[in-house]
Design a protein around this motif. Sequence first.
Motif, PDB file in Angstrom:
ATOM      1  N   PRO A  98      60.968  24.971  50.796  1.00 55.75           N
ATOM      2  CA  PRO A  98      60.353  24.687  49.486  1.00 55.75           C
ATOM      3  C   PRO A  98      61.184  25.305  48.357  1.00 55.75           C
ATOM      4  O   PRO A  98      61.720  26.408  48.494  1.00 55.75           O
ATOM      5  CB  PRO A  98      58.975  25.355  49.596  1.00 55.75           C
ATOM      6  N   PHE A  99      61.279  24.572  47.274  1.00 53.11           N
ATOM      7  CA  PHE A  99      62.061  25.028  46.116  1.00 53.11           C
ATOM      8  C   PHE A  99      61.110  25.101  44.939  1.00 53.11           C
ATOM      9  O   PHE A  99      60.524  24.094  44.537  1.00 53.11           O
ATOM     10  CB  PHE A  99      63.197  24.039  45.847  1.00 53.11           C
ATOM     11  N   GLN A 100      60.932  26.316  44.398  1.00 57.93           N
ATOM     12  CA  GLN A 100      60.016  26.510  43.295  1.00 57.93           C
ATOM     13  C   GLN A 100      60.746  27.108  42.099  1.00 57.93           C
ATOM     14  O   GLN A 100      61.589  28.006  42.265  1.00 57.93           O
ATOM     15  CB  GLN A 100      58.877  27.452  43.686  1.00 57.93           C
ATOM     16  N   VAL A 101      60.421  26.618  40.907  1.00 54.58           N
ATOM     17  CA  VAL A 101      60.958  27.155  39.665  1.00 54.58           C
ATOM     18  C   VAL A 101      59.773  27.533  38.788  1.00 54.58           C
ATOM     19  O   VAL A 101      58.946  26.675  38.450  1.00 54.58           O
ATOM     20  CB  VAL A 101      61.857  26.130  38.942  1.00 54.58           C
ATOM     21  N   ILE A 102      59.683  28.819  38.425  1.00 49.94           N
ATOM     22  CA  ILE A 102      58.533  29.326  37.693  1.00 49.94           C
ATOM     23  C   ILE A 102      59.005  29.978  36.399  1.00 49.94           C
ATOM     24  O   ILE A 102      59.836  30.900  36.439  1.00 49.94           O
ATOM     25  CB  ILE A 102      57.757  30.352  38.543  1.00 49.94           C
ATOM     26  N   GLY A 145      62.057  32.207  37.382  1.00 51.59           N
ATOM     27  CA  GLY A 145      62.195  32.710  38.735  1.00 51.59           C
ATOM     28  C   GLY A 145      62.359  31.533  39.675  1.00 51.59           C
ATOM     29  O   GLY A 145      61.623  30.537  39.564  1.00 51.59           O
ATOM     30  N   ILE A 146      63.331  31.625  40.565  1.00 57.56           N
ATOM     31  CA  ILE A 146      63.596  30.532  41.513  1.00 57.56           C
ATOM     32  C   ILE A 146      63.336  31.041  42.924  1.00 57.56           C
ATOM     33  O   ILE A 146      63.886  32.065  43.336  1.00 57.56           O
ATOM     34  CB  ILE A 146      65.044  30.029  41.390  1.00 57.56           C
ATOM     35  N   GLN A 147      62.496  30.333  43.656  1.00 60.88           N
ATOM     36  CA  GLN A 147      62.191  30.669  45.047  1.00 60.88           C
ATOM     37  C   GLN A 147      62.722  29.555  45.934  1.00 60.88           C
ATOM     38  O   GLN A 147      62.388  28.380  45.755  1.00 60.88           O
ATOM     39  CB  GLN A 147      60.688  30.806  45.238  1.00 60.88           C
ATOM     40  N   TYR A 148      63.584  29.926  46.896  1.00 58.84           N
ATOM     41  CA  TYR A 148      64.104  28.953  47.859  1.00 58.84           C
ATOM     42  C   TYR A 148      64.003  29.592  49.238  1.00 58.84           C
ATOM     43  O   TYR A 148      64.768  30.491  49.588  1.00 58.84           O
ATOM     44  CB  TYR A 148      65.547  28.586  47.553  1.00 58.84           C
ATOM     45  N   PHE A 190      65.677  34.271  43.027  1.00 61.09           N
ATOM     46  CA  PHE A 190      66.728  34.457  42.039  1.00 61.09           C
ATOM     47  C   PHE A 190      66.105  34.484  40.644  1.00 61.09           C
ATOM     48  O   PHE A 190      65.010  33.967  40.422  1.00 61.09           O
ATOM     49  CB  PHE A 190      67.759  33.318  42.112  1.00 61.09           C
ATOM     50  N   PHE A 191      66.849  35.049  39.717  1.00 56.94           N
ATOM     51  CA  PHE A 191      66.468  35.036  38.310  1.00 56.94           C
ATOM     52  C   PHE A 191      67.472  34.161  37.578  1.00 56.94           C
ATOM     53  O   PHE A 191      68.684  34.305  37.760  1.00 56.94           O
ATOM     54  CB  PHE A 191      66.464  36.453  37.734  1.00 56.94           C
ATOM     55  N   CYS A 192      66.970  33.264  36.724  1.00 57.18           N
ATOM     56  CA  CYS A 192      67.825  32.295  36.049  1.00 57.18           C
ATOM     57  C   CYS A 192      67.540  32.323  34.558  1.00 57.18           C
ATOM     58  O   CYS A 192      66.378  32.272  34.135  1.00 57.18           O
ATOM     59  CB  CYS A 192      67.560  30.898  36.614  1.00 57.18           C
ATOM     60  N   LYS A 193      68.610  32.406  33.761  1.00 59.72           N
ATOM     61  CA  LYS A 193      68.492  32.313  32.306  1.00 59.72           C
ATOM     62  C   LYS A 193      69.273  31.098  31.842  1.00 59.72           C
ATOM     63  O   LYS A 193      70.360  30.807  32.349  1.00 59.72           O
ATOM     64  CB  LYS A 193      69.045  33.569  31.629  1.00 59.72           C
ATOM     65  N   MET A 214      71.234  35.106  38.832  1.00 63.43           N
ATOM     66  CA  MET A 214      71.477  36.454  39.349  1.00 63.43           C
ATOM     67  C   MET A 214      70.363  36.869  40.299  1.00 63.43           C
ATOM     68  O   MET A 214      69.372  36.153  40.488  1.00 63.43           O
ATOM     69  CB  MET A 214      71.612  37.454  38.199  1.00 63.43           C
ATOM     70  N   GLU A 215      70.556  38.026  40.881  1.00 64.47           N
ATOM     71  CA  GLU A 215      69.593  38.605  41.806  1.00 64.47           C
ATOM     72  C   GLU A 215      68.236  38.814  41.128  1.00 64.47           C
ATOM     73  O   GLU A 215      68.159  39.234  39.977  1.00 64.47           O
ATOM     74  CB  GLU A 215      70.141  39.944  42.285  1.00 64.47           C
ATOM     75  N   TRP A 216      67.170  38.538  41.873  1.00 65.30           N
ATOM     76  CA  TRP A 216      65.827  38.853  41.408  1.00 65.30           C
ATOM     77  C   TRP A 216      65.528  40.309  41.756  1.00 65.30           C
ATOM     78  O   TRP A 216      65.778  40.750  42.878  1.00 65.30           O
ATOM     79  CB  TRP A 216      64.804  37.940  42.070  1.00 65.30           C
TER      80      TRP A 216
END
Length: 277
Positions: A8-12, A24-27, A32-35, A81-83
């Motif tokens: 599952p791929f989640q973007v919050i 926040g990206i969950q795979y 991961f943290f995304c800006k 980058m790293e969460w």
Amino acid sequence: MYTKHYYPFQVIPVRGGSINDAYGIQYGKDRFFCKINDRDTLPDLFRKEAKGLEYISMTKKIRVPAIIDVLYTETHQIFLMEWIDTTTPTGLSWEKLALQLAGLHNCTFPNFGWFEDNYMGNMEQRNQQMSTWSNFFIECRLVPQMKIGYDQDLLEKKDLLGLQRLFNRLPDIYPHTQPQLVHGDLWHGNILFDLKGDPVLIDPAIHYGHAAADLGLTQLFGGVDSRFYDVYTSEADVAPNYREQWEIANLYPLLMHLNLFGKSYYSGIADTIHSFV
């Protein structure tokens, strides 16, 4: 037989400061943290931030998030980058921050400045290399912000004259010191603590400057635990007038906030000028 696994791929959406869209990206089990920001409004913002994080990481003095990648589309720049899972800091956490920050400040260089200009928040930050802190602080920090403030009618001529009188006092207030590696934007929102209670720094405006630039900023916008100051001032080589040094160093972020957010920050600038000239 090889079997493909699809996770599952989640973007919050998450809070990521005032200038970026953050997610926040969950795979699978990975996070991961995304800006994301506009590509052209703040050119190379994330590349320069990544360079700062890499440089701090190489010192092995204090943790920063691991960098995954900086990416570009036709319209946007993306920083992955790293969460970091975080916790509420304990007294020991603040003491660790003080010791590790003092270690970072022990990294020195022949000149004040940096290898390229960068950003503090969403404002460009000049980093021309200079031999004295006073000249660097005046020419690369105060004067550019003073010009913006005056052009926006946020500062008057009397304010500029007061600041110029303060310039003459800076060599006495800041005796000769070696350029120190500083985070550059060390307000409490850029200090995290991981699940072990260890400090993690984010969003640097890195350069070789004066430790007062970091320490002063920790006292603005909410401040940090008093144990941090107790340990830092006992561990680091601080000047007898370090409180004055911190107060004057804060003219830079105060001028920047004046230019970004308006007159509510003027009184802090005027009070500092009045205290020293």
